[in-house]
Write a protein that holds these residues in place. Structure first.
Motif, PDB file in Angstrom:
ATOM      1  N   UNK A 149       0.827  -1.206   0.000  1.00 28.14           N
ATOM      2  CA  UNK A 149       0.000   0.000   0.000  1.00 28.14           C
ATOM      3  C   UNK A 149       0.862   1.258   0.000  1.00 28.14           C
ATOM      4  N   UNK A 192       0.298   5.344   0.533  1.00 28.37           N
ATOM      5  CA  UNK A 192      -0.602   6.466   0.820  1.00 28.37           C
ATOM      6  C   UNK A 192       0.183   7.761   0.633  1.00 28.37           C
ATOM      7  N   UNK A 212     -13.796  -2.669 -11.197  1.00 34.42           N
ATOM      8  CA  UNK A 212     -14.933  -2.659 -10.284  1.00 34.42           C
ATOM      9  C   UNK A 212     -14.836  -1.424  -9.394  1.00 34.42           C
ATOM     10  N   UNK A 213     -15.890  -1.184  -8.668  1.00 30.46           N
ATOM     11  CA  UNK A 213     -15.933   0.022  -7.848  1.00 30.46           C
ATOM     12  C   UNK A 213     -16.568  -0.290  -6.504  1.00 30.46           C
ATOM     13  N   UNK A 214     -15.990   0.242  -5.462  1.00 34.35           N
ATOM     14  CA  UNK A 214     -16.574   0.027  -4.130  1.00 34.35           C
ATOM     15  C   UNK A 214     -16.600   1.324  -3.354  1.00 34.35           C
ATOM     16  N   UNK A 215     -17.558   1.402  -2.446  1.00 34.58           N
ATOM     17  CA  UNK A 215     -17.570   2.531  -1.511  1.00 34.58           C
ATOM     18  C   UNK A 215     -16.924   2.022  -0.225  1.00 34.58           C
ATOM     19  N   UNK A 216     -15.878   2.684   0.206  1.00 36.50           N
ATOM     20  CA  UNK A 216     -15.157   2.256   1.400  1.00 36.50           C
ATOM     21  C   UNK A 216     -15.531   3.178   2.556  1.00 36.50           C
ATOM     22  N   UNK A 217     -15.925   2.558   3.648  1.00 40.58           N
ATOM     23  CA  UNK A 217     -16.267   3.354   4.839  1.00 40.58           C
ATOM     24  C   UNK A 217     -15.186   3.143   5.881  1.00 40.58           C
ATOM     25  N   UNK A 218     -14.663   4.241   6.361  1.00 40.74           N
ATOM     26  CA  UNK A 218     -13.608   4.167   7.373  1.00 40.74           C
ATOM     27  C   UNK A 218     -14.102   4.852   8.638  1.00 40.74           C
ATOM     28  N   UNK A 219     -13.732   4.279   9.756  1.00 41.22           N
ATOM     29  CA  UNK A 219     -14.082   4.940  11.009  1.00 41.22           C
ATOM     30  C   UNK A 219     -12.804   5.483  11.645  1.00 41.22           C
ATOM     31  N   UNK A 258     -17.222   8.604  10.745  1.00 45.50           N
ATOM     32  CA  UNK A 258     -17.195   7.660   9.622  1.00 45.50           C
ATOM     33  C   UNK A 258     -17.134   8.435   8.308  1.00 45.50           C
ATOM     34  N   UNK A 288     -13.569   3.761  -4.206  1.00 42.59           N
ATOM     35  CA  UNK A 288     -12.337   3.068  -4.559  1.00 42.59           C
ATOM     36  C   UNK A 288     -12.535   2.248  -5.837  1.00 42.59           C
ATOM     37  N   UNK A 325     -11.261  -0.708  -8.213  1.00 47.83           N
ATOM     38  CA  UNK A 325     -10.492  -1.951  -8.063  1.00 47.83           C
ATOM     39  C   UNK A 325     -10.284  -2.564  -9.437  1.00 47.83           C
ATOM     40  N   UNK A 361      -5.870  -1.385  -6.202  1.00 51.53           N
ATOM     41  CA  UNK A 361      -6.920  -0.516  -5.682  1.00 51.53           C
ATOM     42  C   UNK A 361      -6.453   0.932  -5.765  1.00 51.53           C
ATOM     43  N   UNK A 372      -4.340   7.025  -2.653  1.00 48.01           N
ATOM     44  CA  UNK A 372      -4.048   5.652  -2.221  1.00 48.01           C
ATOM     45  C   UNK A 372      -3.845   4.751  -3.425  1.00 48.01           C
ATOM     46  N   UNK A 417     -16.954  -1.782   9.622  1.00 50.73           N
ATOM     47  CA  UNK A 417     -16.154  -0.653   9.174  1.00 50.73           C
ATOM     48  C   UNK A 417     -14.762  -0.739   9.779  1.00 50.73           C
ATOM     49  N   UNK A 418     -13.729  -0.808   8.971  1.00 47.57           N
ATOM     50  CA  UNK A 418     -12.378  -0.836   9.541  1.00 47.57           C
ATOM     51  C   UNK A 418     -11.976   0.533  10.065  1.00 47.57           C
ATOM     52  N   UNK A 419     -11.067   0.566  11.045  1.00 42.94           N
ATOM     53  CA  UNK A 419     -10.654   1.858  11.600  1.00 42.94           C
ATOM     54  C   UNK A 419      -9.918   2.693  10.570  1.00 42.94           C
ATOM     55  N   UNK A 420      -8.968   2.072   9.905  1.00 43.30           N
ATOM     56  CA  UNK A 420      -8.344   2.719   8.777  1.00 43.30           C
ATOM     57  C   UNK A 420      -8.894   1.959   7.588  1.00 43.30           C
ATOM     58  N   UNK A 421      -9.094   2.599   6.461  1.00 48.01           N
ATOM     59  CA  UNK A 421      -9.653   1.874   5.339  1.00 48.01           C
ATOM     60  C   UNK A 421      -8.849   0.615   5.083  1.00 48.01           C
ATOM     61  N   UNK A 462      -7.189  -2.211   3.193  1.00 46.23           N
ATOM     62  CA  UNK A 462      -6.787  -2.468   1.810  1.00 46.23           C
ATOM     63  C   UNK A 462      -6.795  -3.966   1.555  1.00 46.23           C
ATOM     64  N   UNK A 518     -17.584  -6.547  -5.110  1.00 44.57           N
ATOM     65  CA  UNK A 518     -18.487  -5.389  -5.110  1.00 44.57           C
ATOM     66  C   UNK A 518     -19.703  -5.623  -4.217  1.00 44.57           C
ATOM     67  N   UNK A 564     -20.391  -4.235  -0.298  1.00 48.83           N
ATOM     68  CA  UNK A 564     -21.103  -3.013   0.087  1.00 48.83           C
ATOM     69  C   UNK A 564     -22.613  -3.227   0.156  1.00 48.83           C
ATOM     70  N   UNK A 590     -20.979  -6.861 -10.572  1.00 48.50           N
ATOM     71  CA  UNK A 590     -20.888  -8.297 -10.831  1.00 48.50           C
ATOM     72  C   UNK A 590     -21.349  -9.008  -9.564  1.00 48.50           C
TER      73      UNK A 590
END
Lengths: 245, 183
Positions: free
Chosen positions: A16, A18, A45-52, A65, A70, A72, A83, A88, B63-67, B69, B103, B106, B171
């Protein structure tokens, strides 16, 4: 030269990058990267990433949050992916692990493609993480037979645990880098025990590595991860993984 | 001598809530619709060692604390979240399906929440359906009720409408339905 196994327990490896906030980033970057990488990573592909995020404020701890998009990019067989998110870049390989000789060129390709697409100003974090699933042939096992990294409890405590999380963070390179190691049981099946050994080596001091040195850092990180992995297991596991001589 | 065994009920009291979602239950044998009072050690965010001093209270969503990967960790966190709400017929098949169709990670929580909202009394069961004739598989989220009445189909449609648009251009597929079995 480290050990190589015919049956490595790696289920995923992730590298990774950053980038620092000064690096200009806009919505066109994922598209630019896709153009450069689509030969090897054609499936998008595409995703919505939720971070806390936990923020310590005057009124105490607050939880925030955030959501980010993102992209992919997968190889045809979906065993490798890149990703791309706001500042990132992550490169993942899934089981079966293609060994470092197969993973490293993908990291280089993705990193160089990013640098060709944008001007990277700095690195907030670099990480190299290996997630291992280690299956043992019984439901009840003595951890010390298989691991040199595990949770040890005193004699006054019950000696049988239903679950645990063993974790430590080690310092490397004058505390520039840290390596977080965690061992925990995860649900298994068919009378076997399954453990996750998660080794995450990362740049703990933001901007401590120059952009031009990023790939050299990754190579060094890989050496450290190998050492840590070997330090976590016993010969009994090495036999199970079948060392290639 | 420290041993690891998932069949023992003698645990330090601080870990007592873990028994609510023990490893045995996570192996897909018993759906757990009741959330544990505290976080199970297995559901704690993997990055928690990074931020010492933070609360270990459960986050009510994967939900992860840090996004994260890591795709594997994302899937495991989702499965742990699911295991507290849904009976999963085959963890192994689910894991493999989600690795192929990331995908859906989510969409699944939205589908589960929609099903719970419209069928609060139902047992939810998730499985991977493999078409016996063609090479096609998809996730199925079954609702199981003690009593089936005329409103079931209408409620299913309403629940499905809450997440169906999230499946567009993705997909993989998740189908909300019922097999009319008892919970």
């Amino acid at each position: 030269m480290g050990k190589k196994y015919a049956k490595p327990p790696i289920v995923e490896a992730v590298c990774e990058f950053r980038l620092t906030p000064e690096t200009r980033w806009d919505l066109t970057v994922p598209g630019l990267l896709y153009e450069r990488l689509k030969g090897s990573f054609p499936q998008k592909e595409q995703r919505m990433i939720r971070e806390v995020e936990f923020i310590q404020g005057p009124e105490g701890l607050k939880q925030q949050i955030r959501t980010s998009e993102r992209i992919m990019l997968f190889t045809e067989d979906k065993k490798m992916l890149v990703q791309v998110g706001p500042r990132l870049l992550a490169i993942n390989v899934l089981k079966p692990y293609p060994h470092w000789e197969g993973f490293k060129p993908r990291i280089e390709m993705a990193w160089q493609s990013l640098q060709a697409a944008i001007e990277v100003q700095g690195l907030e974090r670099i990480g190299l993480r290996y997630i291992n699933h280690i299956e043992l042939p019984a439901q009840s096992v003595e951890l010390a037979e298989y691991f040199e990294f595990y949770l040890s409890v005193g004699q006054r405590l019950p000696q049988q645990m239903v679950s645990f999380l063993a974790g430590a963070e080690f310092s490397y390179a004058d505390d520039r880098d840290h390596c977080r190691v965690q061992l925990t049981p995860i649900p298994g099946s068919g009378g076997k025990s399954l453990f996750m050994l998660d080794i995450d080596y990362f740049l703990a001091r933001p901007r401590a590595v120059e952009v031009v040195d990023a790939l050299a850092w990754v190579e060094e990180a890989h050496d450290r991860v190998k050492e840590v992995f070997e330090g976590c297991i016993t010969d009994k596991l090495r036999e199970m993984f079948e060392e290639v001589l | 001598m420290v041993t690891y065994c998932d069949m023992v009920d003698i645990v330090p009291s601080i870990y007592r809530p873990q028994l609510e979602t023990s490893l045995v239950r996570l192996q897909g044998t018993g759906a757990e619709d009741v959330k544990p009072e505290f976080a199970n050690i297995l559901t704690l965010p993997r990055g928690r060692l990074q931020s010492s001093g933070t609360s270990l209270a459960a986050v009510d969503f994967p939900v992860p604390q840090r996004g994260s990967e890591s795709v594997v960790i994302d899937i495991e966190e989702l499965m742990e979240w699911l295991a507290r709400r849904v009976r999963i017929e085959s963890l192994d098949s689910m894991g493999k399906y989600l690795l192929q169709f990331t995908e859906l990670l989510d969409v699944i929580p939205q589908a589960v929440e929609a099903a719970k909202k419209h069928f609060p009394e139902a047992q939810l069961v998730m499985d991977v359906y493999q078409d016996p004739e063609i090479d096609d598989s998809y996730l199925v989220l079954y609702i199981r009720l003690k009593h089936y009445d005329d409103s079931v189909i209408e409620r299913l449609e309403k629940a499905e409408a809450e997440f169906l648009n999230q499946l567009v251009n993705k997909r993989g597929w998740i189908q909300l339905t019922t097999d009319f079995r008892d919970p």
